[in-house]
Scaffold this motif. Structure first.
Motif, mmCIF file in Angstrom:
data_model
loop_
_atom_site.group_PDB
_atom_site.id
_atom_site.type_symbol
_atom_site.label_atom_id
_atom_site.label_comp_id
_atom_site.label_asym_id
_atom_site.label_seq_id
_atom_site.Cartn_x
_atom_site.Cartn_y
_atom_site.Cartn_z
ATOM 1 N N LEU A 1 -74.463 -21.588 -16.644
ATOM 2 C CA LEU A 1 -75.181 -22.477 -17.342
ATOM 3 C C LEU A 1 -75.528 -23.637 -16.078
ATOM 4 O O LEU A 1 -76.636 -24.153 -15.962
ATOM 5 C CB LEU A 1 -74.598 -23.033 -18.498
ATOM 6 N N ALA A 2 -74.504 -24.296 -15.488
ATOM 7 C CA ALA A 2 -74.442 -25.406 -14.394
ATOM 8 C C ALA A 2 -75.499 -24.607 -13.380
ATOM 9 O O ALA A 2 -76.599 -25.428 -12.882
ATOM 10 C CB ALA A 2 -73.090 -25.600 -13.857
ATOM 11 N N THR A 3 -75.493 -23.285 -13.008
ATOM 12 C CA THR A 3 -76.124 -22.807 -12.089
ATOM 13 C C THR A 3 -77.855 -23.085 -12.473
ATOM 14 O O THR A 3 -78.863 -23.280 -11.665
ATOM 15 C CB THR A 3 -75.829 -21.457 -11.587
ATOM 16 N N ARG A 4 -77.976 -22.601 -13.693
ATOM 17 C CA ARG A 4 -79.302 -22.520 -14.124
ATOM 18 C C ARG A 4 -79.900 -23.811 -13.982
ATOM 19 O O ARG A 4 -80.946 -24.237 -13.799
ATOM 20 C CB ARG A 4 -79.459 -22.067 -15.561
ATOM 21 N N MET A 5 -79.155 -24.995 -14.559
ATOM 22 C CA MET A 5 -79.489 -26.325 -14.520
ATOM 23 C C MET A 5 -79.882 -26.897 -13.129
ATOM 24 O O MET A 5 -80.936 -27.637 -12.695
ATOM 25 C CB MET A 5 -78.831 -27.074 -15.212
ATOM 26 N N LEU A 6 -79.129 -26.519 -12.053
ATOM 27 C CA LEU A 6 -79.149 -26.910 -10.763
ATOM 28 C C LEU A 6 -80.264 -26.266 -10.211
ATOM 29 O O LEU A 6 -81.196 -26.795 -9.434
ATOM 30 C CB LEU A 6 -77.741 -26.484 -10.045
ATOM 31 N N VAL A 7 -80.676 -25.237 -10.470
ATOM 32 C CA VAL A 7 -81.714 -24.413 -9.778
ATOM 33 C C VAL A 7 -83.082 -25.156 -10.435
ATOM 34 O O VAL A 7 -83.815 -25.557 -9.372
ATOM 35 C CB VAL A 7 -81.932 -22.803 -10.152
ATOM 36 N N LYS A 8 -83.012 -25.606 -11.648
ATOM 37 C CA LYS A 8 -84.243 -26.100 -12.331
ATOM 38 C C LYS A 8 -84.458 -27.501 -11.633
ATOM 39 O O LYS A 8 -85.516 -27.865 -11.221
ATOM 40 C CB LYS A 8 -83.807 -26.267 -13.758
ATOM 41 N N LEU A 9 -83.228 -27.990 -11.275
ATOM 42 C CA LEU A 9 -83.446 -29.466 -10.750
ATOM 43 C C LEU A 9 -83.538 -29.308 -9.274
ATOM 44 O O LEU A 9 -83.599 -30.403 -8.601
ATOM 45 C CB LEU A 9 -82.134 -30.379 -11.003
ATOM 46 N N ARG B 1 -77.901 -12.574 -11.276
ATOM 47 C CA ARG B 1 -79.441 -13.136 -11.514
ATOM 48 C C ARG B 1 -79.605 -14.466 -10.815
ATOM 49 O O ARG B 1 -80.706 -14.835 -10.267
ATOM 50 C CB ARG B 1 -79.559 -12.977 -12.868
ATOM 51 N N ASN B 2 -78.631 -15.441 -11.314
ATOM 52 C CA ASN B 2 -78.858 -16.562 -10.635
ATOM 53 C C ASN B 2 -78.679 -16.595 -9.197
ATOM 54 O O ASN B 2 -79.461 -17.390 -8.266
ATOM 55 C CB ASN B 2 -77.682 -17.473 -11.226
ATOM 56 N N LEU B 3 -77.926 -15.704 -8.641
ATOM 57 C CA LEU B 3 -77.578 -15.765 -7.136
ATOM 58 C C LEU B 3 -79.035 -15.119 -6.602
ATOM 59 O O LEU B 3 -79.853 -15.516 -5.492
ATOM 60 C CB LEU B 3 -76.577 -14.708 -6.751
ATOM 61 N N ALA B 4 -79.585 -14.413 -7.191
ATOM 62 C CA ALA B 4 -80.876 -13.694 -6.768
ATOM 63 C C ALA B 4 -81.876 -14.892 -6.740
ATOM 64 O O ALA B 4 -82.999 -15.048 -5.696
ATOM 65 C CB ALA B 4 -81.307 -12.474 -7.630
ATOM 66 N N VAL B 5 -82.044 -15.812 -7.715
ATOM 67 C CA VAL B 5 -83.059 -16.711 -7.883
ATOM 68 C C VAL B 5 -82.468 -17.726 -6.677
ATOM 69 O O VAL B 5 -83.753 -18.110 -6.062
ATOM 70 C CB VAL B 5 -82.863 -17.407 -9.112
ATOM 71 N N LEU B 6 -81.660 -17.988 -6.387
ATOM 72 C CA LEU B 6 -81.161 -18.952 -5.333
ATOM 73 C C LEU B 6 -81.506 -18.605 -3.919
ATOM 74 O O LEU B 6 -82.245 -19.163 -3.191
ATOM 75 C CB LEU B 6 -79.649 -19.320 -5.331
ATOM 76 N N ALA B 7 -81.187 -17.170 -3.786
ATOM 77 C CA ALA B 7 -81.657 -16.384 -2.582
ATOM 78 C C ALA B 7 -83.240 -16.476 -2.404
ATOM 79 O O ALA B 7 -83.660 -16.706 -1.342
ATOM 80 C CB ALA B 7 -81.266 -15.021 -2.342
#
Length: 339
Positions: A105-113, A144-150
């Protein structure tokens, strides 16, 4: 098109009309969230007020609800406390799973920000904890979150590989309906990455594959770690973003017309729908419709609209690229964008 460009009067409640300024507790929400997560991840800050171990599952559920309803003021308090308390648990399977979900959840929020540095840190912790807890769904969501960050780092080949390898994991394939839905989310992510790479054919092929999975499931599937879940509507929502990213805003608006916004499973997803429409109108130079779409997004999720860097960037661009209106100036003021 009239269904997409809702009039500003219908889009915004009375508290959003006119000039206005951002409420004091809304403008810095992104900064507050980032600072709280940073300190919790670094083991800093007081643990006074942190939930007790028996309260953590309920607190995690509330944090997920805060995210999906875009109540970021509440999340800015709840999620850092959850991470601190999770680290204080013993290293058993339940503790690993709960902390892994908190970091997802923290990752999703940090990606959004757009906080990529902390996002990588959170995503890697989520992956390690998920693997230690041997929970295939959390492992997949962390991937999935790692893929978004990449993808956001410009590593499109790596992002594609991460998503598709995770989608093809035999354990995920044998995880029932939820595993099938998680595969769909991963393939959606890969489709968006293809768009970012300029591979429109690949993007459409992957989108069709995700849509076929949604058809196979026969209806929406809610997921514990992704309140937006997976459905035909979420596949179509990703297609709007992908077409925008591929530089075809007309196709993005066409994709948007195929979705009934009320069919989207959360406030956060509906807000994304309207901001994607605004981005498409912005690319086409259709300023008034862009502003109306942004006002609609603000009506659904004011804290999301005011805190999201991508939305604030779009507002800034509108301010400097042409005439301004009272609605645009008011939106800019409420979002903390200098006019």
């Amino acid at each position: 098109m009239a269904n997409l460009a809702v009039t500003a009067a219908a889009a915004a409640s009375s508290r959003f009309l006119g000039g206005g300024t951002a409420r004091e507790n809304e403008v810095p929400l992104g900064d507050v969230l980032v600072a709280g997560l940073r300190d919790a991840m670094l083991g800093l800050g007081s643990n006074l007020g942190d939930p007790q171990p028996e309260q953590l599952p309920a607190e995690l559920s509330r944090a997920l609800t805060d995210f999906h309803t875009c109540r970021y003021g509440s999340l800015a308090v709840r999620l850092p406390r959850l991470i601190r308390a999770g680290h204080a648990l013993s290293d058993d399977g339940q503790g690993h799973a709960l902390l892994a979900q908190s970091y997802v959840l923290a990752t999703r929020m940090l990606v959004k920000l757009d906080e990529q540095q902390l996002g990588w840190m959170a995503a890697d912790r989520a992956r390690q904890l998920a693997e230690a807890g041997d929970d295939v769904l959390i492992v997949a969501e962390a991937a999935r979150n790692l893929a978004v960050l990449a993808r956001k780092a410009g590593w499109n080949d790596q992002a594609m590989s991460i998503a598709l390898v995770a989608a093809d994991n035999p354990s995920l394939r044998s995880a029932g309906r939820a595993g099938t839905a998680e595969r769909g989310l991963l393939i959606q992510s890969a489709a968006y990455t293809a768009a970012r790479s300029g591979d429109r054919k690949g993007m459409r092929q992957l989108t069709e594959e995700a849509a076929a999975i949604a058809t196979e499931l026969g209806g929406p599937t809610l997921l514990r770690d992704h309140g937006g879940g997976f459905s035909q509507a979420t596949v179509q929502l990703h297609l709007i973003s992908a077409e925008n990213s591929a530089g075809d805003p007309v196709a993005a608006l066409s994709a948007a017309r195929a979705i009934a916004p009320q069919s989207l499973p959360s406030v956060e997803r509906r807000s994304r729908y309207y901001t994607d429409i605004a981005a498409a109108f912005g690319q086409l130079g259709r300023r008034d419709e862009c502003v109306r779409a942004l006002l609609t997004a603000e009506h659904h999720a004011p804290e999301e609209t005011h805190a999201c860097p991508a939305v604030r960037s779009l507002i800034s661009g509108l301010l400097v690229s042409g005439r301004t209106t009272s609605e645009l100036r008011g939106l800019a003021a409420r979002s903390g964008v200098l006019t």
